[in-house]
Design an enzyme around this catalytic site. Structure first.
Site, PDB file in Angstrom:
ATOM      1  N   ASP A   1       0.713  -0.900   0.082  1.00 50.69           N
ATOM      2  CA  ASP A   1       0.565   0.139   0.548  1.00 50.69           C
ATOM      3  C   ASP A   1       0.854   1.234   0.077  1.00 50.69           C
ATOM      4  OD1 ASP A   1      -1.757   1.740  -0.105  1.00 50.69           O
ATOM      5  OD2 ASP A   1      -3.533   0.564   1.695  1.00 50.69           O
TER       6      ASP A   1
HETATM    7  C1  BGC Z   1      -4.973   3.344   0.508  1.00 48.31           C
HETATM    8  C2  BGC Z   1      -5.037   1.825  -0.961  1.00 48.31           C
HETATM    9  C3  BGC Z   1      -5.360   2.383  -2.430  1.00 48.31           C
HETATM   10  C4  BGC Z   1      -3.816   3.430  -2.305  1.00 48.31           C
HETATM   11  C5  BGC Z   1      -3.537   4.016  -4.241  1.00 48.31           C
HETATM   12  C6  BGC Z   1      -3.533   4.288  -0.610  1.00 48.31           C
HETATM   13  O1  BGC Z   1      -3.734   5.663   0.714  1.00 48.31           O
HETATM   14  O2  BGC Z   1      -4.980   2.226   1.476  1.00 48.31           O
HETATM   15  O3  BGC Z   1      -6.311   1.035  -0.813  1.00 48.31           O
HETATM   16  O4  BGC Z   1      -5.537   1.724  -2.668  1.00 48.31           O
HETATM   17  O5  BGC Z   1      -3.427   4.207  -1.484  1.00 48.31           O
HETATM   18  O6  BGC Z   1      -4.393   5.040  -3.816  1.00 48.31           O
END
Ligand code: BGC
Length: 760
Positions: free
Chosen positions: A285
């Site tokens: 993530d």
């Molecule tokens: C979130 C994810 C997301 C990623 C990319 C993160 O802050 O937890 O779910 O896919 O950002 O945008």
């Protein structure tokens, strides 16, 4: 004979399919091996790097900061960039200016639709309609791929039992069985059966693992639970996505057994790859590797090495892999083989997407003009949204509303175009969403008069409202006093025949980093609602929310409540369809609504404890309960009303004994006893009465969504096999234990018929 021939034919086809797959895999292996032989260590590490795109304007790709990095071979993919033209420009840099011409992969959070936005996932899950959900993902894939994107960070399958957590809005609720069905449907929808087609995209199941179980519902917080609970209650939807062939997996921010997921070797190597056979790639993530420094696992070099060793392949944004792995390799902290493995997996994803064959496969400018936000897609989104709404209350048939007279539409969410799509609608053009005001107006045309007033701000506290309306989702705060804003609305309401109150949360009051400790309708809105009720006019509460809310007062005082979540770009029309009865609501809650926030986490499939409260009791001393509130939810899992009534017969069991290797059938007859056609989700639950470990009081094991005309009856049957009774025991073996079971069928998890059977 005929059967034999047919089976032989099938077998031949199947093995032909398997052989074709093996030869495809062999071709891929060969291609990648020969490519990797040419790659330097730096080029390999570049493949593991996934930066955000930053601000690349059309035509300016080659002068962007990111362009330089791409040219240097330091980028494996990009995310948060869209339009076929821009992506083509960036891809061109990768395939023309880098030494080995390796194409980039382009990811995005296509979570519930692309420009045509479908209901937020929690809402979508309340449709309990798998073909519909699959179709929504299919349309999202068509639109995203027409705009250059080939990888989505969806589905989010984190089981969530805590309504304080804002990200409950992004998942499918509290149930592992329902969540698993939805995970599979979404993966099928995005990926189709051939990832290399130009209108399918790679899915990414997230956030592995257990993100929904964070303590106190506070985002990014700690998780701690037993493995038995992980395997039985939290893992199933991730596993289902893997079984459906999901191409990638995202790590979660939280720790699991004391080790942050992004460095958790047990999770990514033992469970995901060895036990479940996952053969795609793992991405972290957003900055999850860097965050392990704050988790307290060491400096960036240490945590990056730990992450690679755990089985993580791609580093989102943080550049820990890019910046430190070479040194770790030189110091012998990681091996060449570990880097090669990660690089190979990223390259395989690109290969499967067909990018080596044609790096511009998803950059068809013509498609981007004809396949995005089309009337046909919008029509499907509208129909889908209507299936996600949950009718929580409808006394004296206040609903459906007649298209006549004067209808007062009041509330801060009534004319809130920017808020209709809900959280994570990054590709949406908010100005194109249908507000409730516009939806009602176009539904009634000249047959009725719609009058509107805002009635209140979102919250009394302007600072809170600011935090809850970020990312261009303003509710245009009214600076007059609360009383002035309210009085204006009351005057209008008094002149109407019926009041539609559009209240609840703003879109950004749920979603990431939007946890709440008070999960009621905000203060000024509740005051408004009370005053609206005092007018004596019938009031319909149209509730916007991204999570279960506490609605005790509302459920006792407002005659009709329709929960519409955030229904997407077509929400306004879809709500009008249901309010006026053109569509009969059929959504069923996928997450329990508590009476008060102090009951949270509250979920239907809990354990019995050694001191359960007798059924129907409120309080007993020395039993598991509270002094001040009963254990009951306000609205149980699976709950949702209709404009018609469904009657259930008793359960018929084909036998009271299920023998090893055999099956039994449980059936009920469901009758539409009302005056309009309607859909009903018939739900099957099972309880294992005695086990080697304690078992939940009920577990969803099947459901069927049926449609019945007035007066029509249908027999609904469920087959039950030993597999349906299996669970992970304390050795984590997946077993069914002989003994007594209860089986329930009903309209929600509380209102059920019962029968008993034995497993022998
Ligand atoms: C979130 C994810 C997301 C990623 C990319 C993160 O802050 O937890 O779910 O896919 O950002 O945008």
């Amino acid at each position: 004979m005929k059967f034999l021939k047919a089976s032989l034919f099938l077998l031949t086809m199947l093995s032909a399919g398997a052989i074709a797959q093996t030869s495809r895999d062999a071709k891929m292996d060969q291609f990648i091996s020969s490519l990797m032989q040419k790659m330097t260590i730096d080029e390999k590490l570049g493949q593991l790097n996934l930066p955000g795109a930053g601000d690349i304007t059309t035509g300016q790709a080659s002068s962007s900061d990111i362009a330089k990095k791409i040219e240097e071979g330091k980028v494996g993919g990009l995310f948060n960039i869209k339009t076929a033209q821009k992506i083509r420009d960036v891809q061109k840099i990768a395939v023309e200016k880098t030494r080995l011409k390796i194409p980039l992969i382009f990811g995005m959070d296509v979570i519930h639709g692309y420009q045509t936005v479908f209901p937020i996932p929690l809402g979508l899950s309340c449709s309990w309609d798998m073909p519909l959900i699959e179709r929504s993902a299919r349309i999202a894939a068509i639109e995203a791929s027409a705009d250059g994107i080939n990888w989505t960070f969806s589905p989010m399958t984190d089981i969530s039992r805590d309504a304080r957590w804002g990200r409950a809005s992004e998942g499918s609720g509290e149930d592992p069985y329902l969540g698993s069905q939805i995970a599979k449907a979404m993966v099928r929808g995005y990926q189709g059966d051939d990832l290399s087609r130009n209108n399918t995209i790679m899915a990414c199941v997230k956030h592995f693992a257990l993100y929904g179980a964070i303590e106190a519902g506070r985002d990014y917080n700690t998780v701690d639970m037993s493995r038995v609970r992980m395997y039985n209650e939290y893992f199933p939807p991730y596993k289902a996505a893997v079984e459906a062939g999901v191409g990638s997996v995202m790590t979660s921010f939280n720790e699991v057994e004391g080790v942050p997921a992004s460095a958790n070797k047990w999770l990514f190597t033992d469970v995901l790859r060895k036990q479940w056979g996952f053969n795609g790639f793992v991405v972290t993530d957003y900055t999850a590797i860097n965050e392990m420094v704050d988790h307290g696992l060491g400096d960036l070099r240490t945590v990056s090495a730990l992450s690679l060793k755990a089985g993580v392949d791609m580093d989102m944004v943080g550049e820990g892999f890019l910046g430190t792995l070479k040194q770790s390799l030189e110091e012998g902290k990681i091996s060449q083989q570990e880097i090669d493995m990660a690089c190979r997996r990223v390259l395989e994803a690109k290969y499967k997407l067909g990018l080596f064959e044609d790096p511009y496969r998803y950059c068809n400018i013509k498609r981007s003009k004809t396949e995005i936000f089309t009337p046909a897609h919008r029509k499907e989104a509208r129909a889908t949204a209507a299936q996600s709404f949950v009718l929580l209350k409808n006394d004296h048939n206040v609903l459906p509303v007649k298209k006549s007279g004067t209808i007062a539409l009041i509330g801060p969410l009534a004319d809130a175009t920017e808020n209709m799509t809900g959280t994570w609608s990054v590709a949406a053009d908010f100005s194109k969403s249908v507000s409730l005001l516009n939806g009602l107006k176009s539904a009634v045309g000249k047959q009725a008069k719609i009058v509107y007033a805002k009635g209140s701000n979102l919250t009394a506290d302007p600072k809170l409202e600011e935090r809850a309306t970020m990312f261009g989702k303003s509710l245009r705060r009214d600076n007059r006093s609360a009383e002035e804003i309210r009085n204006e609305a009351i005057q209008i309401a008094k002149q109407s025949d019926v009041i539609v109150a559009a209240l609840g949360e703003s879109a950004e009051m749920s979603g990431e980093s939007s946890s709440r400790t008070d999960i009621g309708i905000p203060d000024v809105q509740q005051e408004l609602l009370k005053e609206l009720l005092k007018t004596g006019k019938p009031v319909v509460l149209v509730l916007f929310t991204g999570r279960p809310l506490t609605l005790k007062w509302e459920s006792e005082n407002v005659p009709a409540i329709l929960n519409v979540w955030f229904g997407g770009s077509e929400a306004g029309d879809a709500i009008a369809d249901v309010l006026f009865g053109d569509v009969n609501p059929s959504g069923k809650l996928s997450m329990t609504f508590p009476q008060v926030v102090g009951q949270v986490p509250l979920f239907y499939n809990h354990k019995n404890t050694g001191r359960p409260l007798a059924e129907g009791k409120w309080f007993e001393k020395f039993r598991s309960n509270y002094l001040d509130v009963s254990n009951d939810p306000l609205y149980p899992f699976g709950f949702g009303l209709s404009y018609t009534k469904f009657e259930y017969s008793d359960i018929k069991l084909s036998s009271n004994t299920l023998r090893h290797g055999q099956e039994i059938t449980a059936s009920v007859t469901v009758r539409n006893a009302g005056a309009v056609e309607g859909k009903e989700v018939v739900q099957l639950y099972i309880r294992d009465l005695v086990g080697s470990i304690t078992r939940p009081v009920k577990e969803l094991k099947g459901f069927q969504k049926i449609s019945l005309k007035p007066g029509e009856s249908r027999e609904v049957s469920f087959k039950i096999t030993e597999d349906d009774l299996k669970f992970y025991n304390s050795n984590l073996d997946f077993v069914a234990e002989p003994g007594d079971f209860k089986l329930f069928i009903g309209t929600n998890s509380r209102d059920v018929r019962e029968a008993d059977f034995k497993l022998e």
